[in-house]
Design a protein around this motif. Sequence first.
Motif, PDB file in Angstrom:
ATOM      1  N   UNK A  71     -14.504  75.186 153.861  1.00 53.39           N
ATOM      2  CA  UNK A  71     -15.821  74.703 153.474  1.00 53.39           C
ATOM      3  C   UNK A  71     -16.407  73.901 154.630  1.00 53.39           C
ATOM      4  N   UNK A  72     -17.710  73.677 154.566  1.00 54.22           N
ATOM      5  CA  UNK A  72     -18.387  72.865 155.568  1.00 54.22           C
ATOM      6  C   UNK A  72     -19.102  71.746 154.832  1.00 54.22           C
ATOM      7  N   UNK A  73     -18.961  70.507 155.329  1.00 55.63           N
ATOM      8  CA  UNK A  73     -19.642  69.373 154.706  1.00 55.63           C
ATOM      9  C   UNK A  73     -21.112  69.423 155.092  1.00 55.63           C
ATOM     10  N   UNK A  74     -21.996  69.337 154.099  1.00 56.41           N
ATOM     11  CA  UNK A  74     -23.431  69.379 154.367  1.00 56.41           C
ATOM     12  C   UNK A  74     -24.052  67.979 154.363  1.00 56.41           C
ATOM     13  N   UNK A  75     -23.984  67.282 153.206  1.00 55.05           N
ATOM     14  CA  UNK A  75     -24.601  65.960 153.132  1.00 55.05           C
ATOM     15  C   UNK A  75     -24.050  65.165 151.963  1.00 55.05           C
ATOM     16  N   UNK A  76     -24.314  63.852 152.013  1.00 55.43           N
ATOM     17  CA  UNK A  76     -23.930  62.955 150.918  1.00 55.43           C
ATOM     18  C   UNK A  76     -25.195  62.518 150.202  1.00 55.43           C
ATOM     19  N   UNK A  77     -25.130  62.492 148.870  1.00 54.48           N
ATOM     20  CA  UNK A  77     -26.267  62.038 148.067  1.00 54.48           C
ATOM     21  C   UNK A  77     -25.713  60.990 147.112  1.00 54.48           C
ATOM     22  N   UNK A  79     -23.059  58.840 145.665  1.00 50.57           N
ATOM     23  CA  UNK A  79     -21.600  58.980 145.745  1.00 50.57           C
ATOM     24  C   UNK A  79     -21.158  60.421 145.479  1.00 50.57           C
ATOM     25  N   UNK A  80     -22.081  61.361 145.643  1.00 44.47           N
ATOM     26  CA  UNK A  80     -21.752  62.783 145.510  1.00 44.47           C
ATOM     27  C   UNK A  80     -21.822  63.436 146.895  1.00 44.47           C
ATOM     28  N   UNK A  81     -20.877  64.329 147.166  1.00 48.51           N
ATOM     29  CA  UNK A  81     -20.800  65.007 148.465  1.00 48.51           C
ATOM     30  C   UNK A  81     -21.028  66.498 148.251  1.00 48.51           C
ATOM     31  N   UNK A  82     -21.828  67.110 149.119  1.00 47.37           N
ATOM     32  CA  UNK A  82     -22.123  68.531 148.988  1.00 47.37           C
ATOM     33  C   UNK A  82     -21.446  69.306 150.110  1.00 47.37           C
ATOM     34  N   UNK A  83     -20.713  70.365 149.716  1.00 44.99           N
ATOM     35  CA  UNK A  83     -20.002  71.229 150.644  1.00 44.99           C
ATOM     36  C   UNK A  83     -20.504  72.654 150.471  1.00 44.99           C
ATOM     37  N   UNK A  84     -20.355  73.467 151.529  1.00 44.23           N
ATOM     38  CA  UNK A  84     -20.765  74.871 151.456  1.00 44.23           C
ATOM     39  C   UNK A  84     -19.570  75.756 151.779  1.00 44.23           C
ATOM     40  N   UNK A 106     -16.333  61.622 157.036  1.00 45.39           N
ATOM     41  CA  UNK A 106     -17.067  62.887 156.977  1.00 45.39           C
ATOM     42  C   UNK A 106     -18.255  62.842 157.924  1.00 45.39           C
ATOM     43  N   UNK A 107     -18.470  63.928 158.639  1.00 43.27           N
ATOM     44  CA  UNK A 107     -19.613  64.042 159.540  1.00 43.27           C
ATOM     45  C   UNK A 107     -20.366  65.316 159.185  1.00 43.27           C
ATOM     46  N   UNK A 108     -21.694  65.291 159.346  1.00 41.30           N
ATOM     47  CA  UNK A 108     -22.513  66.468 159.031  1.00 41.30           C
ATOM     48  C   UNK A 108     -21.989  67.686 159.779  1.00 41.30           C
ATOM     49  N   UNK A 109     -21.820  68.778 159.045  1.00 36.94           N
ATOM     50  CA  UNK A 109     -21.362  70.021 159.657  1.00 36.94           C
ATOM     51  C   UNK A 109     -19.863  70.103 159.869  1.00 36.94           C
ATOM     52  N   UNK A 110     -19.111  69.097 159.420  1.00 33.89           N
ATOM     53  CA  UNK A 110     -17.653  69.087 159.624  1.00 33.89           C
ATOM     54  C   UNK A 110     -16.989  70.171 158.776  1.00 33.89           C
ATOM     55  N   UNK A 111     -16.040  70.886 159.390  1.00 27.71           N
ATOM     56  CA  UNK A 111     -15.267  71.893 158.656  1.00 27.71           C
ATOM     57  C   UNK A 111     -14.115  71.198 157.939  1.00 27.71           C
ATOM     58  N   UNK A 112     -13.958  71.493 156.644  1.00 29.57           N
ATOM     59  CA  UNK A 112     -12.887  70.910 155.845  1.00 29.57           C
ATOM     60  C   UNK A 112     -12.148  72.023 155.120  1.00 29.57           C
ATOM     61  N   UNK A 113     -10.960  71.700 154.619  1.00 30.99           N
ATOM     62  CA  UNK A 113     -10.158  72.656 153.865  1.00 30.99           C
ATOM     63  C   UNK A 113     -10.105  72.160 152.427  1.00 30.99           C
ATOM     64  N   UNK A 114     -10.564  72.977 151.482  1.00 33.37           N
ATOM     65  CA  UNK A 114     -10.569  72.569 150.087  1.00 33.37           C
ATOM     66  C   UNK A 114      -9.415  73.253 149.360  1.00 33.37           C
ATOM     67  N   UNK A 115      -8.623  72.446 148.632  1.00 28.11           N
ATOM     68  CA  UNK A 115      -7.523  72.991 147.840  1.00 28.11           C
ATOM     69  C   UNK A 115      -8.028  73.192 146.414  1.00 28.11           C
ATOM     70  N   UNK A 126      -9.635  66.741 155.459  1.00 28.31           N
ATOM     71  CA  UNK A 126     -10.416  66.631 156.684  1.00 28.31           C
ATOM     72  C   UNK A 126      -9.499  66.919 157.864  1.00 28.31           C
ATOM     73  N   UNK A 127     -10.077  67.147 159.052  1.00 30.05           N
ATOM     74  CA  UNK A 127      -9.212  67.240 160.238  1.00 30.05           C
ATOM     75  C   UNK A 127      -8.427  65.930 160.373  1.00 30.05           C
TER      76      UNK A 127
END
Length: 187
Positions: A71-77, A79-84, A106-115, A126-127
């Motif tokens: 997934x890629x982190x998009x933005x925080x709204x 206390x909710x975080x949006x991933x793509x 978390x940084x905008x556009x950061x690649x993360x691994x979702x379990x 996160x990395x």
Amino acid sequence: MKISGVEIRPGNIIEYEGGIWRAVKIQHTQPGKGGAYMQVELKNLRDGRKNNVRFRSAETVERVRLDTKDFQFLFADGDMLTFMDKETYEQITLPQDLLGDAAAFLQDGMDVLMEMYEEEPLSVQLPDQIEATIVEADAVVKGQTASSSYKPAVLDNGVRIMVPPHIESGTRVIVDVYEQTYVKRAD
């Protein structure tokens, strides 16, 4: 896949009492009388509860395999975080509590691994290390011990870490996300 209670290792995901749990710490104990057992500290992946459980060698538990997706982190709204999802471009919104202290990194556009377990997101990895900028660092006091004297500093995400005396405000550094410690100066 069923495993014996004494085969549990840290990091294993097991199904126990209707919940999905991660083994955090284990301790193998062999008392003078009676059978050996494994003392396991479990953390519930759905609600974060912790539990200490004794498993004897005769007991079996169901070991769970989690699916991982990029997934890629998009933005925080708030206390909710949006991933793509990087394959389908679907967006998913998760509470910040799911990441714990690592959420600050978390940084905008950061690649993360979702379990995920049966399409339900349980954790976000996160990395291990990220690059950050020091925005505030205390001045070095002359005459302090020469060897391993560290001073407090604040990163651009507001997290306080300890850094070596030669690091100044504005310096880019590599930080360990999960230990929240200084690793080295960024090139």
